[in-house]
Design a protein around this motif. Structure first.
Motif, PDB file in Angstrom:
ATOM      1  N   THR D  55       0.796  -1.230   0.000  1.00 32.40           N
ATOM      2  CA  THR D  55       0.000   0.000   0.000  1.00 32.40           C
ATOM      3  C   THR D  55       0.829   1.281   0.000  1.00 32.40           C
ATOM      4  O   THR D  55       0.317   2.348  -0.345  1.00 32.40           O
ATOM      5  CB  THR D  55      -0.899   0.057   1.251  1.00 32.40           C
ATOM      6  OG1 THR D  55      -0.043   0.121   2.412  1.00 32.40           O
ATOM      7  CG2 THR D  55      -1.798  -1.165   1.343  1.00 32.40           C
ATOM      8  N   VAL D 298      -4.603  -4.337   5.377  1.00 29.53           N
ATOM      9  CA  VAL D 298      -4.525  -3.684   4.065  1.00 29.53           C
ATOM     10  C   VAL D 298      -5.824  -2.921   3.796  1.00 29.53           C
ATOM     11  O   VAL D 298      -5.820  -1.742   3.418  1.00 29.53           O
ATOM     12  CB  VAL D 298      -4.269  -4.735   2.956  1.00 29.53           C
ATOM     13  CG1 VAL D 298      -4.420  -4.101   1.569  1.00 29.53           C
ATOM     14  CG2 VAL D 298      -2.883  -5.356   3.114  1.00 29.53           C
ATOM     15  N   LEU D 302      -6.226   1.273   3.409  1.00 27.58           N
ATOM     16  CA  LEU D 302      -6.856   1.781   2.179  1.00 27.58           C
ATOM     17  C   LEU D 302      -8.113   2.582   2.509  1.00 27.58           C
ATOM     18  O   LEU D 302      -8.393   3.613   1.885  1.00 27.58           O
ATOM     19  CB  LEU D 302      -7.200   0.618   1.243  1.00 27.58           C
ATOM     20  CG  LEU D 302      -6.013  -0.157   0.655  1.00 27.58           C
ATOM     21  CD1 LEU D 302      -6.514  -1.332  -0.187  1.00 27.58           C
ATOM     22  CD2 LEU D 302      -5.120   0.762  -0.186  1.00 27.58           C
ATOM     23  N   GLU D 305      -7.109   6.009   3.699  1.00 24.89           N
ATOM     24  CA  GLU D 305      -6.644   6.833   2.577  1.00 24.89           C
ATOM     25  C   GLU D 305      -7.827   7.294   1.719  1.00 24.89           C
ATOM     26  O   GLU D 305      -7.890   8.453   1.303  1.00 24.89           O
ATOM     27  CB  GLU D 305      -5.659   6.036   1.722  1.00 24.89           C
ATOM     28  CG  GLU D 305      -5.047   6.868   0.592  1.00 24.89           C
ATOM     29  CD  GLU D 305      -4.276   6.006  -0.398  1.00 24.89           C
ATOM     30  OE1 GLU D 305      -4.777   4.935  -0.802  1.00 24.89           O
ATOM     31  OE2 GLU D 305      -3.157   6.411  -0.775  1.00 24.89           O
ATOM     32  N   ARG D 351      -1.212   4.615  -7.117  1.00 26.97           N
ATOM     33  CA  ARG D 351      -0.395   3.501  -6.628  1.00 26.97           C
ATOM     34  C   ARG D 351       0.472   2.951  -7.755  1.00 26.97           C
ATOM     35  O   ARG D 351       1.657   2.709  -7.580  1.00 26.97           O
ATOM     36  CB  ARG D 351      -1.294   2.387  -6.076  1.00 26.97           C
ATOM     37  CG  ARG D 351      -1.598   2.537  -4.601  1.00 26.97           C
ATOM     38  CD  ARG D 351      -2.259   1.298  -4.026  1.00 26.97           C
ATOM     39  NE  ARG D 351      -3.569   1.068  -4.613  1.00 26.97           N
ATOM     40  CZ  ARG D 351      -4.703   1.604  -4.152  1.00 26.97           C
ATOM     41  NH1 ARG D 351      -4.681   2.372  -3.103  1.00 26.97           N
ATOM     42  NH2 ARG D 351      -5.835   1.343  -4.763  1.00 26.97           N
ATOM     43  N   PRO D 360      -4.257  -3.606  -4.028  1.00 27.99           N
ATOM     44  CA  PRO D 360      -3.441  -4.279  -3.005  1.00 27.99           C
ATOM     45  C   PRO D 360      -4.117  -5.521  -2.420  1.00 27.99           C
ATOM     46  O   PRO D 360      -3.427  -6.477  -2.058  1.00 27.99           O
ATOM     47  CB  PRO D 360      -3.255  -3.196  -1.932  1.00 27.99           C
ATOM     48  CG  PRO D 360      -3.432  -1.904  -2.673  1.00 27.99           C
ATOM     49  CD  PRO D 360      -4.471  -2.186  -3.707  1.00 27.99           C
TER      50      PRO D 360
END
Lengths: 386, 386, 386, 386
Positions: D55, D298, D302, D305, D351, D360
């Motif tokens: 990530t 993960v 995410l 974000e 990314r 991811p």
């Protein structure tokens, strides 16, 4: 489901709007007024029709008796039809008569109970005049102090009162019974939860169904679970949609927790209950205390449609596969994929294709309707809860 | 009711204590141990018997399978009898097997469901060996994430699993189904409320009854209302008594809100459900994480008795008169009069007259039993939840 | 503390009653009226004085501006004195002006903020005329929708507004700032919790103190902890006592959870804050929506006194000994011993010895006062919230 | 802000992951284990590093002492560095020692308090060895029964204990104090709310800051308001992110209420607190009881974000204009526009441009890492809370 299929599933979906949302409302502290607020049921229906004209989603208006009592309901129905909408459920009122201070259908005094029952027979008469098939009954009865009355005796009286009302309904008419956790009474409501509403509906018969108001639960209650359970029991008659952070805040549906609204619609879609004929009446019950009322209604029906579209977008095959595989995050992610998808563009395209404004909120603002009614509706008494 | 009548109404009233209350318990953060904690079901029963010897209120002990599995349940029953108590309900366990991570009676995998059903058939066998008539089933199943599994499919699987279990019961045996708002799962429990438990019991038959654990509700829930409603529906099978401030805190019953416990007992007394033969099993389900376990149990059964005595003291004639007159404060005051009455003296007198200690808490402290078991129970593994 | 010492500790203890409790109040659904409701501040004070005459506990009446605005506050003070009571805190009103729809002291428009500040300067003028030392400010400001306004900007504006108000106070006058979890706004209140109130008081100065209304917290909040914490910080200025089950129910204090009221008073007694001169003003803030208002007030002040008497009864030596010994149940039991003690008899004896009715509730009923005011107060407009 | 600007604002943003999230966790009912669970801090860091590798968002790992105690912290730091991550905050543990049954920093016994203080001095030593600047202290102390201990005395002892710890910190080191509403104690926590944490931080000094765990509040609490208020007071030191429906459920952040997470980030963005150097440490504190732990982490970073990106997307100019105009729905709609925008595509593009996997979650599944560690980590004792 493909996006195209999703959009076609939306075709028959409608939201019923409440006449009282166009009148003034507020808290116990203050009711703020706004220019242009309707003075009578005809003006309320005109406003509601505007919501439908802008969104194509809201073809029916619920009435509230006595707030919407008119001499000639035929004229009101015709007025609605002229404006492109129809009359929906008839809502009774058990909270504004001085006699109901200590209860209505549950009151210890048989005369008060008889009065409350008679009010519903009046409502049934209005149903006949308007062609309405749904009698919606929210029981505001309750007590404020332990010991104030017998909780059990009140249930018995309620059961008897409801039986009288149910008996007055025609074979195509339904009794929709709504539960509420608290307010306007604070120790015990007489129909506080879906279990109580269900027991009464079971005792009455198949045309007695439960109304789920999204603001009428204890903190933390999983509402989509109740939706699923009532659907499974064949007893979900209607929604009263709105949003809440704390109590029965009656905010714009989808404004406080859009993910919850989506989850509710996921349970609806799972059994095709969004389709016409499912027997579930999707209604709003909101209070636009401080915001523009018509804009608030437009935003609300759009929010419901958006949540439904996202729910339809869920990849059910992938979801079931992940669920069956015990893939906890994988299954959750399938759901979230649908939720995170921005469906506003396709919904705007669809509206455009149907001759509706791409952006109903902007169209409403641009229409000048708010200024128009503010100028026209001068004098008289603005409609409100009281 | 006169004080004398009140005291005589207490005669048949009993509270069932849980074997696991004498073992270690704790939070997810820590399980504190204490010297003298039982290592096996025989020692648990010895401790439970001490509670009965001190109070005369707790003649039965609930067992939990597999925690209380012994090779010879006849020997365990005889041991109990020697100590002056008997075996009560058999509690199944659906939360400690690795296979149950994603569900037990609701699991997507038929093999896991079959295993969970088979566990209950084992419990029914234990009932035969112990003479127990109540199979208590708390379903810990649930999900942590929206989408993780189908809420509806889980209900269907649960219904089928329960039907298999119910079919295995004898005509004198009951299935007691317990609901819980949340924990150990956090998105949706599969039996989260009394409505769901009721629907399943209705589907099963008359010997399926609901268990009300006082710690298993949403904040603000009026528990005595549910007690009344389940009694009215003929479906209140048992209580799991404890206290809570926040969640399922499992504190000593009556320690967090003694007035609530009193109000619950008022609903019980209203239909004589405190009397033997009412079908309501009054059980404790508590965790003595930091306090002395036996003292905690003594305090608990005394608190229940005290609340019952106060509930019996309510001047029902005056109450009904005030209620019928619509005298809100007057009726409330009648209730409060009973609650504010200090019944500890008469209850102590009654104990003394029955050959029991006036002050069971002091008698327990003076008995040296805690030191005795601390000295005797050295080595082995202390019993606990896990 | 011996019972005699307890009773003598009660001597200086008083409860301040709110003028608005004698007027009509209700929910957003309905305000029920009752015969005899005061039409003006003079009649409210007459009723309040009756509560003091019956209980000896309530020598001060809080006023609410503008509800209690009169041309001649000197005359009102004299009227109060004639009736044996005095004027207490002055409460401002920020929730009933149309300008305050989107905020008052926090409003984006400086003109609205100035108006709201000016209202408090008026209140300070009333304080001068009545000799009141406490300006009580409950900020009803808040927002209903995320994004509606900047939470942070509103704090900044509030701080500036409060500074202007604080600056207007004399050296013997206090600003009492009250927080509330929700209502009348549902997304965010601008002073929702004690932390926010404390930060503003710290910024203002030592004569800015926090008001704790027992109904203004999230579900499950430990209120006595906050009492302790505000006392420890030297910032507990006053209580607004009432009871709640769900929200800000404004029921009779002690009616929903008498044990909580007791625990609050235990924290008060721990630092002698019940004594005159402690700086804590014990006020009621209640709504008697369905019960007799005067009887409701009598019951309320008696409930507070009873809780205080029980708190004083706690055997602090035994309590501390058990606490220091880590005897969890023992310490809890010391507290419960005081709570379970029936103090109604000694309190009645004390009243009798002071020339007051043994049973103020019965004395009120027997007095005929309710019928008297119902007959006398005909015509005019009953006082109420609006 | 343009999308390009939004994406560049993300550059310095990081989330700190907790070492304990990679070990086993559960409820009081059951801790389920999974193959591949780390057996020591080195393996935990390897897993955490995998989250960062996938990530680019999680370059630091919080340690928990004693769970992560190793003989050579230099070696652990080097191991982390090799894996591309660093050591973050040091978390103390006050809930797992038998001595802490009745409290740690608040305990009545000075010897227990001294032990708890000494544990923090050990943690400070670990900070020196690892270069950590944040000492995070969650105080689990509390009581289960009213009267069990003096609420006030516990505050005084806590203040003294904290002062000793604070004095041991270097000028570049901070004390981060975390509050919690309830659990593991159920009557009163000793630091239950942000107000209490703030008072202690104020007493300590400027390097004492508050930690806001999103799961540690009463039902209905407006968390973004507290974020704003702590930022305004200069006291928001860190987040412990997670999700909750009921209590401290410790679910994947953003899974229960993604709109709430967005609103929190809106308050962060309003004062640029997402930027490095703001002093706010964005940490996770979660329990992956039933889901894959690494995938859960993960997903979590995410989600944070994504919420930040949406918050940055808010058209602040339009928002302020609508707010200043008192356009309630308009302002709300500006906020919702950002929330409804699907930012997943641009974030995937970003990314990819940074050499990270577009997806991811899929990359993790495809990597075979789960199978790899399951095969490799055989034998030994899996790390967990206990």
């Amino acid at each position: 489901m493909s996006l195209q299929e999703v959009l076609s599933e939306l075709d028959g979906f409608t939201v019923e709007v409440p006449s009282w949302a166009y009148g003034n409302s507020g808290t116990r502290f203050k009711v703020f007024t706004t220019p242009g607020t309707p003075r009578d049921p005809f003006e309320k229906i005109a406003d509601a029709a505007r919501v439908h004209a802008l969104t194509g989603l809201a073809p029916r208006v619920s009435l509230h008796i006595p707030w919407d009592r008119v001499e000639d309901f035929g004229a009101l129905s015709a007025h609605a039809e002229e404006h492109g909408v129809g009359i929906g459920a008839i809502n009774s009122n058990l909270f504004q008569d001085d006699d109901y201070k200590l209860g209505s259908l549950t009151h210890a005094d048989p005369a008060v109970r008889a009065k409350a029952v008679a009010h519903h027979l009046d409502c049934v008469a209005v149903m006949a005049e308007t062609g309405s098939t749904d009698l919606k009954l929210w029981l505001p009865d309750g007590t404020n102090y332990a010991g104030q009355d017998s909780l059990r005796a009140r249930q018995d009286r309620l059961a008897a009162s409801l039986a009288e009302i149910y008996a007055a309904l025609g074979p195509e008419q339904r009794l929709l019974l709504e539960y509420k956790f608290f307010e306007p009474y604070f120790y015990a409501m007489d129909v506080p939860d879906w279990g109580t509403a269900l027991l009464h509906c079971q005792a009455l018969g198949e045309r007695a169904q439960v109304v789920l108001d999204t603001g009428h639960h204890a903190p933390g209650t999983n509402i989509e679970f109740i939706v699923m359970q009532l659907l499974r029991a064949g007893r979900l008659g209607a929604f009263d949609f709105n949003s809440r952070f704390y109590a029965d805040d009656d905010l714009i549906v989808g404004s406080a927790d859009p993910f919850q609204l989506f989850r509710i619609m996921v349970e609806i879609v799972a059994v095709d209950a969004h389709r016409p004929g499912s027997g579930v009446n999707f209604m709003l019950d909101q209070c636009h205390n401080i915001e523009d009322k018509i804009a608030g209604q437009v935003r609300s029906v759009l929010n419901v449609e958006q949540a439904l579209a996202k729910a339809l977008l869920v990849d059910t095959e992938a979801l079931t596969a992940a669920q069956d595989a015990g893939d906890v995050i994988g299954a959750h992610d399938v759901l979230m994929d649908a939720f995170h998808t921005d469906v506003r563009g396709p919904l705007a395209d669809r509206r455009e294709a149907r001759g509706l404004p791409r952006d109903p909120m902007a169209a409403y603002r641009a229409s000048g309707y708010a200024a128009e009614i503010a100028a026209a509706r001068v004098g008289g008494t603005q409609a409100g809860w009281l």
